[in-house]
Design an enzyme around this catalytic site. Structure first.
Site, PDB file in Angstrom:
ATOM      1  N   ARG A   1       1.071  -1.411  -0.251  1.00  0.00           N
ATOM      2  CA  ARG A   1       0.578  -0.191   0.032  1.00  0.00           C
ATOM      3  C   ARG A   1       0.717   0.910   0.054  1.00  0.00           C
ATOM      4  NH1 ARG A   1      -1.706  -3.632  -0.843  1.00  0.00           N
ATOM      5  NH2 ARG A   1      -4.178  -4.680  -0.778  1.00  0.00           N
TER       6      ARG A   1
ATOM      7  N   SER B   1     -11.462  -0.109   2.630  1.00  0.00           N
ATOM      8  CA  SER B   1     -10.552  -0.860   4.050  1.00  0.00           C
ATOM      9  C   SER B   1     -10.014   0.743   4.883  1.00  0.00           C
ATOM     10  CB  SER B   1      -9.414  -1.118   2.976  1.00  0.00           C
ATOM     11  OG  SER B   1      -9.950  -2.692   3.082  1.00  0.00           O
TER      12      SER B   1
ATOM     13  N   GLU C   1      -5.078   2.699   6.321  1.00  0.00           N
ATOM     14  CA  GLU C   1      -4.821   3.555   4.743  1.00  0.00           C
ATOM     15  C   GLU C   1      -5.572   4.015   4.316  1.00  0.00           C
ATOM     16  OE1 GLU C   1      -6.371  -0.082   1.270  1.00  0.00           O
ATOM     17  OE2 GLU C   1      -5.727  -0.672   2.834  1.00  0.00           O
TER      18      GLU C   1
END
EC number: 1.3.1.98
Length: 301
Positions: free
Chosen positions: A172, A223, A293
Site C-alpha cells: 500500500r 478498508s 489506509e
C-alpha cells in the site's frame, strides 16, 4: 490581494471555497480554498506552471479512500475527470488507462480485450491514479503485479515517465507518496492472454464476493486500516469490540469491521475520532499498531 483572486486562466473549471463533502464517499468535510477541474493534460500543465509555487496542491479521484477534515483544505484541490479517463488496448496483452478511469472499468475493458490478471480491480472502489499511487490491491493481487509504466506530472507542470522499478512499491505504498507532489496522468498495465468470458466469470465472482462481505451501499471509505504483518485488521477491530459500536455518527460496519461508515450525520471528526480510538484500544489490548489506509487531509475545526 489573495492568491484566490489572481488564479491562472484555465479551460476547465475553477470553483472557489467549494464544499468537498460531495466529492468524497464519506460525504463529510469542509471546503477547499479552490477546486480545479482541468479540461485535459495541457490545461493542468499550464495551470501548474502559472500558479504561485507556494500554493499547496493535491489531486483527488472519486474520493473513495479519502477523509476530508471539517476545517477544509488549504490551497488547490485538483479533481481529474474528463480528459483523464480514456482506456486503450495496446496489443501484446497491454492496456493503457488514464488516472481518472475507475478501477472496475479498467478490469472490464481488459476483460473485453482478452487480458487476464487485472480482474482484482473489479473489487477496488477507486480510480487508477489512486491505485497506482498506493499500490491498491485485493484478493491476492496488487498493482505492482500488473503495472509496467506510469506517466506523471510534477508540481511545475513537467511530464515524465516512470518504470515500475522507479516506483519502489511496497504494501500500500509507492515512491509517489514521498517527496514532492506529483500527479498521475496515465499508466500502462500488462496481463496475460485468456478468453474474455473466462475473465468476466472471475470478475463476477469478485464482484459477488464484495457485495456480500462489504458495506458497499454505505457512506464508507473502503478498508480503514492496513493489515499489520501477520494480522488482519478486521479481526483486531472485531476482537477489540468495535464492530457495530456507535461513535457519534460513525461506526465500524457490522458487515465488515475494517470498514468505517458514516451512519448518516457523522462529521469528519467523528470518523477520525473513532479510528483513533480504535487504534489506541487495539494497541493497548494487543500491542499491535494499526496504520490508516484511508488518506486524511485538511484542517480540524
Amino acid at each position: 490581494m489573495s492568491w484566490k483572486t489572481s488564479l491562472p486562466a484555465v479551460r476547465g473549471k475553477l470553483l472557489i471555497d467549494e464544499a468537498l463533502a460531495p466529492f468524497t464517499w464519506f460525504r463529510v468535510g469542509g471546503p477547499a480554498d479552490v477546486v480545479f477541474l482541468p479540461a485535459d493534460e495541457q490545461d493542468l500543465s499550464d495551470f501548474l506552471k502559472a500558479l504561485d509555487p507556494a500554493v499547496p496542491v493535491l489531486a483527488i479521484g472519486v474520493g473513495s479512500n479519502l477523509l476530508v477534515r471539517d476545517g477544509g483544505v488549504e490551497g488547490v484541490i485538483i479533481r481529474l475527470g474528463k480528459g483523464f479517463n480514456t482506456v486503450e488496448a495496446l496489443g501484446d496483452n497491454r492496456i493503457k488507462a488514464g488516472s481518472a478511469v475507475p478501477d472496475a472499468i479498467l478490469a472490464r475493458k481488459a476483460a473485453e480485450a482478452g487480458i487476464a490478471g487485472l480482474e482484482f480491480y473489479a473489487g477496488i472502489p477507486g480510480t487508477i491514479g489512486g491505485a497506482v499511487i498506493m499500490n491498491a490491491g485485493c484478493y491476492g493481487s496488487e498493482t505492482v503485479n500488473v503495472v509496467k509504466s506510469v506517466r506523471v506530472m510534477d508540481r511545475a507542470g513537467q511530464v515524465r515517465e516512470l518504470s515500475v522499478e522507479d516506483l519502489h512499491y511496497t504494501y500500500r505504498h509507492s515512491a509517489l507518496q514521498d517527496g514532492d507532489t506529483v500527479f498521475v496522468l496515465d499508466a500502462i498495465f500488462e496481463g496475460t492472454a485468456d478468453e474474455p468470458e473466462a475473465i468476466k466469470a472471475r470478475m463476477a465472482e469478485i464482484t459477488s464476493r464484495r457485495e456480500t462481505t462489504q458495506p458497499i451501499r454505505e457512506k464508507t471509505g473502503g478498508s480503514t486500516f492496513k493489515n499489520p504483518p501477520g494480522h488482519s485488521s478486521w479481526k483486531l477491530v472485531d476482537e477489540a469490540g468495535w464492530r457495530g459500536k456507535p461513535f457519534g455518527g460513525a461506526m465500524f460496519s457490522p458487515l465488515h469491521s475494517n470498514f468505517l461508515i458514516n451512519t448518516g450525520e457523522a462529521t469528519a471528526a467523528d470518523l477520525e475520532g473513532l479510528g483513533e480510538a480504535v487504534r489506541a484500544d487495539v494497541l493497548e489490548k494487543t500491542g499491535v499498531q494499526l496504520d490508516w489506509e484511508i488518506k486524511r487531509i485538511g484542517r480540524s475545526v
